[in-house]
Design a protein around this motif. Sequence first.
Motif, PDB file in Angstrom:
ATOM      1  N   ARG A 175     -34.348 -36.388  12.210  1.00 43.97           N
ATOM      2  CA  ARG A 175     -33.993 -37.277  11.099  1.00 43.97           C
ATOM      3  C   ARG A 175     -33.877 -36.544   9.761  1.00 43.97           C
ATOM      4  N   ARG A 176     -34.492 -35.409   9.633  1.00 40.41           N
ATOM      5  CA  ARG A 176     -34.518 -34.732   8.335  1.00 40.41           C
ATOM      6  C   ARG A 176     -33.143 -34.267   7.873  1.00 40.41           C
ATOM      7  N   THR A 177     -32.151 -34.381   8.715  1.00 41.22           N
ATOM      8  CA  THR A 177     -30.827 -33.855   8.374  1.00 41.22           C
ATOM      9  C   THR A 177     -29.999 -34.808   7.523  1.00 41.22           C
ATOM     10  N   ASN A 178     -30.445 -36.064   7.304  1.00 44.01           N
ATOM     11  CA  ASN A 178     -29.670 -37.075   6.574  1.00 44.01           C
ATOM     12  C   ASN A 178     -28.262 -37.160   7.158  1.00 44.01           C
ATOM     13  N   ALA A 179     -28.201 -37.604   8.400  1.00 43.76           N
ATOM     14  CA  ALA A 179     -26.939 -37.633   9.143  1.00 43.76           C
ATOM     15  C   ALA A 179     -25.851 -38.438   8.444  1.00 43.76           C
ATOM     16  N   SER A 180     -26.235 -39.526   7.771  1.00 41.72           N
ATOM     17  CA  SER A 180     -25.232 -40.377   7.126  1.00 41.72           C
ATOM     18  C   SER A 180     -24.798 -39.830   5.769  1.00 41.72           C
ATOM     19  N   GLY A 181     -25.612 -38.963   5.188  1.00 36.87           N
ATOM     20  CA  GLY A 181     -25.303 -38.438   3.866  1.00 36.87           C
ATOM     21  C   GLY A 181     -25.479 -39.461   2.762  1.00 36.87           C
ATOM     22  N   SER A 182     -26.127 -40.578   3.060  1.00 37.18           N
ATOM     23  CA  SER A 182     -26.265 -41.661   2.086  1.00 37.18           C
ATOM     24  C   SER A 182     -27.453 -41.438   1.160  1.00 37.18           C
ATOM     25  N   VAL A 183     -27.405 -42.114   0.012  1.00 40.36           N
ATOM     26  CA  VAL A 183     -28.499 -42.041  -0.954  1.00 40.36           C
ATOM     27  C   VAL A 183     -29.787 -42.574  -0.336  1.00 40.36           C
ATOM     28  N   SER A 184     -29.692 -43.716   0.332  1.00 46.45           N
ATOM     29  CA  SER A 184     -30.891 -44.345   0.884  1.00 46.45           C
ATOM     30  C   SER A 184     -31.528 -43.493   1.979  1.00 46.45           C
ATOM     31  N   GLU A 185     -30.726 -42.951   2.874  1.00 48.42           N
ATOM     32  CA  GLU A 185     -31.298 -42.130   3.946  1.00 48.42           C
ATOM     33  C   GLU A 185     -31.925 -40.864   3.374  1.00 48.42           C
TER      34      GLU A 185
END
Length: 277
Positions: free
Chosen positions: A119-129
Amino acid sequence: MVAFMGLFAFAGLGAILGLSDTATTPSPSVEAAPVDTGADDLDAHIALYEQERTKIDELSVALDGNPAKPLVALFDWMEDQDAKMTDPNLTAYSAELLADQMSTFRADLEQSITDAQTRRTNASGSVSEGLIDAAGNGFIDVQYDAATACGTNENADQGYQTVGCVKGGSPLTVHLLPDAERTEWHAKMTTVHELAHVYQRADDVRYPDDDGGYQALLAQGLFQGSEEVMADCYALTYLNEWTLSDGVKETGYGYVCGDTERQAIRDWAAGMNAPVG
């Protein structure tokens, strides 16, 4: 004659007690057999339990300094299990159950660590993630399903919408609307608000009797005695904001906390190892 009477008297006592010769005189094989206490099995189960506990302690290092640690490691539960294992009346059967439970927990913890690393990769690239991944180092998950997972706002007829929630049964998952359905400011505020609820649930584990942590702050009358207002205050403090509106939409529960409550948030967050901006 005396010998005969003595034999008769003995036989009569056996009859009165309801005992037969076979009941009072065990066969040599039964008499010589040792009692099986299960000691070997008990020792084996205790050894396995201790091995699993050692592995869990080693794995738990990955959670040091993480605000989600109480929700992942379940130390209170493990202390209860440890106490059961030291019971002087512990049976092999009970020890086996406890060892199996600890083995299952160790496997679950290993999986949690693996999932967190992904999960640490911020797959979505979103602010919230990005905010959530950073807050829990991957141990807090995010699902963009608030529209279905969180239910309809009770004031929906007035235009209010539920944009996020943390559910009691899965406190390590934050449910949100997609960032595309919120402004960036709104996405930050609501995400950090929901993170506050994750930390509150972790605090509930630390203080199961509601006698410490954030519950003590609410009991003092801070944040209007409300978990939701406290979560707003955490978001306001984290983002150094003094409004619950970006000029387009409002968020939260209508109360902007002041300096005293913000300091209480900082102190509480420090005790939880939670970030405050």
